[in-house]
Design a protein around this motif. Structure first.
Motif, PDB file in Angstrom:
ATOM      1  N   UNK A 177       0.835  -1.193   0.000  1.00  0.00           N
ATOM      2  CA  UNK A 177       0.000   0.000   0.000  1.00  0.00           C
ATOM      3  C   UNK A 177       0.873   1.247   0.000  1.00  0.00           C
ATOM      4  N   UNK A 178       0.222   2.394  -0.266  1.00  0.00           N
ATOM      5  CA  UNK A 178       0.895   3.683  -0.311  1.00  0.00           C
ATOM      6  C   UNK A 178       0.201   4.647   0.644  1.00  0.00           C
ATOM      7  N   UNK A 179       0.840   5.773   0.976  1.00  0.00           N
ATOM      8  CA  UNK A 179       0.203   6.724   1.899  1.00  0.00           C
ATOM      9  C   UNK A 179      -1.176   7.163   1.408  1.00  0.00           C
ATOM     10  N   UNK A 180      -2.158   7.090   2.295  1.00  0.00           N
ATOM     11  CA  UNK A 180      -3.521   7.462   1.954  1.00  0.00           C
ATOM     12  C   UNK A 180      -4.384   6.301   1.501  1.00  0.00           C
ATOM     13  N   UNK A 181      -3.782   5.116   1.297  1.00  0.00           N
ATOM     14  CA  UNK A 181      -4.564   3.949   0.865  1.00  0.00           C
ATOM     15  C   UNK A 181      -5.294   3.324   2.054  1.00  0.00           C
ATOM     16  N   UNK A 182      -6.489   2.822   1.766  1.00  0.00           N
ATOM     17  CA  UNK A 182      -7.226   2.054   2.766  1.00  0.00           C
ATOM     18  C   UNK A 182      -6.697   0.622   2.784  1.00  0.00           C
ATOM     19  N   UNK A 198     -16.213  -6.181   2.813  1.00  0.00           N
ATOM     20  CA  UNK A 198     -14.889  -6.765   2.573  1.00  0.00           C
ATOM     21  C   UNK A 198     -14.274  -6.313   1.252  1.00  0.00           C
ATOM     22  N   UNK A 199     -15.078  -5.806   0.318  1.00  0.00           N
ATOM     23  CA  UNK A 199     -14.534  -5.337  -0.961  1.00  0.00           C
ATOM     24  C   UNK A 199     -13.754  -4.037  -0.800  1.00  0.00           C
ATOM     25  N   UNK A 200     -14.217  -3.179   0.082  1.00  0.00           N
ATOM     26  CA  UNK A 200     -13.588  -1.877   0.265  1.00  0.00           C
ATOM     27  C   UNK A 200     -12.875  -1.744   1.611  1.00  0.00           C
ATOM     28  N   UNK A 201     -12.996  -2.716   2.489  1.00  0.00           N
ATOM     29  CA  UNK A 201     -12.329  -2.668   3.780  1.00  0.00           C
ATOM     30  C   UNK A 201     -12.906  -1.640   4.731  1.00  0.00           C
ATOM     31  N   UNK A 202     -14.209  -1.371   4.646  1.00  0.00           N
ATOM     32  CA  UNK A 202     -14.830  -0.338   5.491  1.00  0.00           C
ATOM     33  C   UNK A 202     -15.970  -0.942   6.303  1.00  0.00           C
ATOM     34  N   UNK A 203     -16.225  -0.322   7.458  1.00  0.00           N
ATOM     35  CA  UNK A 203     -17.354  -0.695   8.308  1.00  0.00           C
ATOM     36  C   UNK A 203     -18.318   0.492   8.342  1.00  0.00           C
ATOM     37  N   UNK A 204     -19.558   0.250   7.893  1.00  0.00           N
ATOM     38  CA  UNK A 204     -20.593   1.280   7.891  1.00  0.00           C
ATOM     39  C   UNK A 204     -21.502   1.026   9.096  1.00  0.00           C
ATOM     40  N   UNK A 205     -21.585   1.994  10.004  1.00  0.00           N
ATOM     41  CA  UNK A 205     -22.295   1.821  11.267  1.00  0.00           C
ATOM     42  C   UNK A 205     -23.791   1.601  11.030  1.00  0.00           C
ATOM     43  N   UNK A 230      -9.671   5.580  11.025  1.00  0.00           N
ATOM     44  CA  UNK A 230     -10.380   6.786  10.630  1.00  0.00           C
ATOM     45  C   UNK A 230     -11.888   6.583  10.721  1.00  0.00           C
ATOM     46  N   UNK A 231     -12.586   7.655  11.083  1.00  0.00           N
ATOM     47  CA  UNK A 231     -14.042   7.746  10.969  1.00  0.00           C
ATOM     48  C   UNK A 231     -14.309   8.870   9.985  1.00  0.00           C
ATOM     49  N   UNK A 232     -14.693   8.502   8.758  1.00  0.00           N
ATOM     50  CA  UNK A 232     -14.798   9.508   7.709  1.00  0.00           C
ATOM     51  C   UNK A 232     -13.413  10.036   7.373  1.00  0.00           C
ATOM     52  N   UNK A 260     -24.502   5.249   9.806  1.00  0.00           N
ATOM     53  CA  UNK A 260     -23.930   5.662   8.527  1.00  0.00           C
ATOM     54  C   UNK A 260     -22.486   6.110   8.594  1.00  0.00           C
ATOM     55  N   UNK A 261     -21.899   6.224   9.787  1.00  0.00           N
ATOM     56  CA  UNK A 261     -20.481   6.573   9.882  1.00  0.00           C
ATOM     57  C   UNK A 261     -19.625   5.461   9.280  1.00  0.00           C
ATOM     58  N   UNK A 262     -18.548   5.861   8.590  1.00  0.00           N
ATOM     59  CA  UNK A 262     -17.678   4.907   7.901  1.00  0.00           C
ATOM     60  C   UNK A 262     -16.343   4.819   8.646  1.00  0.00           C
ATOM     61  N   UNK A 263     -15.967   3.600   9.040  1.00  0.00           N
ATOM     62  CA  UNK A 263     -14.734   3.360   9.785  1.00  0.00           C
ATOM     63  C   UNK A 263     -13.814   2.480   8.937  1.00  0.00           C
TER      64      UNK A 263
END
Length: 293
Positions: A177-182, A198-205, A230-232, A260-263
């Motif tokens: 990965x590079x700086x700023x990548x999820x 799992x496709x984007x590596x994010x948790x939507x509350x 990060x949250x958002x 709806x918060x994204x972690x």
């Protein structure tokens, strides 16, 4: 040092010239040319001796300068070794502090979960007792109400299972990965509440509440990297992972979230090559979270 030597030689030459002129002026009688040459040779010999003495002094000064340089380099090397030892001690101490903090957070989480389970158990027992006391006039009514209570408990238990929010995902392959990548954890181990993508590596509350998140990454030794949760667009916690040897590094955060918060986990620095090591184990590189209340 070279400028001082040149100035010294110039003074000697001026002195030599003045002495020659004075000798020639004082000689009112026509002296023999050979005698004058002897005087000049003596003066030149004196000048040569002075130059030789100056060279010796310069050589001694240069030797002292080299000795001072060697001493200074040894002192610098000693200071560098001392700084490295202090850095290793600070790193070990910070790792102990992080483990202690994680252990404390884990204890609090277990106590919260146990408290919730006790409250639910007491509520069910209390409801059942009230229903039995109120309906003692008829065995048939008691039987029906008991059956209804049990059915209600089963439904309530199923609802609690469905309403539980918790996820855990892992990364089985070595990614760069590079700086700023999820940082994506593509394999989902569990996903109660269906909040993790799992496709984007994010948790939507899916529900408002207090959540506890943990991140564990296994790094190659000597390849440090900065990682944050990060949250958002807001970083709620981050750490600098710089292991001397291959090892697992941890990061944790407790935060209040709205629907709806994204972690997600983001890489903040740009290390050389791949840093995350994986041997196709579910236990090495993980991202997890749970709603605690």
């Amino acid at each position: 040092m070279a400028a001082e030597i040149k100035l010294f030689l110039c003074v000697i030459l001026i002195f030599f010239t003045l002495k020659c002129v004075r000798t020639l002026n004082n000689d009112n009688n026509d002296a023999d040319v050979a005698e004058r040459l002897l005087i000049l040779e003596d003066l030149l010999a004196e000048m040569e001796n002075i130059v030789l003495e100056t060279d010796v002094k310069v050589s001694e000064a240069l030797d002292k300068l080299d000795d001072s340089k060697d001493t200074l380099m040894r002192d610098v090397s000693r200071l560098q070794n001392t700084a490295a030892k202090h850095a290793r001690k600070s790193y070990k101490k910070s790792r102990k502090d992080v483990k202690k903090e994680l252990s404390y957070d884990s204890t609090i989480l277990k106590e919260m979960i146990q408290t919730v389970e006790n409250i639910n158990t007491n509520k069910i027992v209390g409801d059942r007792s009230d229903e039995i006391v109120e309906d003692t006039s008829s065995s048939e009514i008691i039987s029906n109400q008991t059956q209804g209570t049990l059915d209600s408990e089963i439904v309530q238990s199923e609802d609690m299972s469905e309403s539980r929010i918790m996820f855990k995902a892992t990364m089985l392959t070595e990614q760069q990965y590079h700086p700023g990548d999820t940082i994506i954890f593509p394999k989902t181990i569990n996903n109660f509440g269906e909040g993790y993508d799992s496709d984007y590596g994010i948790f939507v509350t899916p529900r408002r509440g207090t959540y506890y998140f943990t991140v564990q990454l296994h790094l190659y030794g000597g390849r440090g990297v900065d990682v944050g949760v990060f949250v958002g667009d807001e970083c709620i916690t981050w750490t600098k992972m710089t292991p001397y040897h291959d090892s697992c590094n941890n990061l944790a955060a407790i935060t209040r979230l709205n629907v709806g918060d994204v972690v997600y986990v983001k890489q903040l620095s740009d290390p050389w090559g791949k840093v995350f090591k994986s041997l196709k184990s579910d236990l090495w590189n993980t991202f997890s979270g749970v709603l605690i209340r």
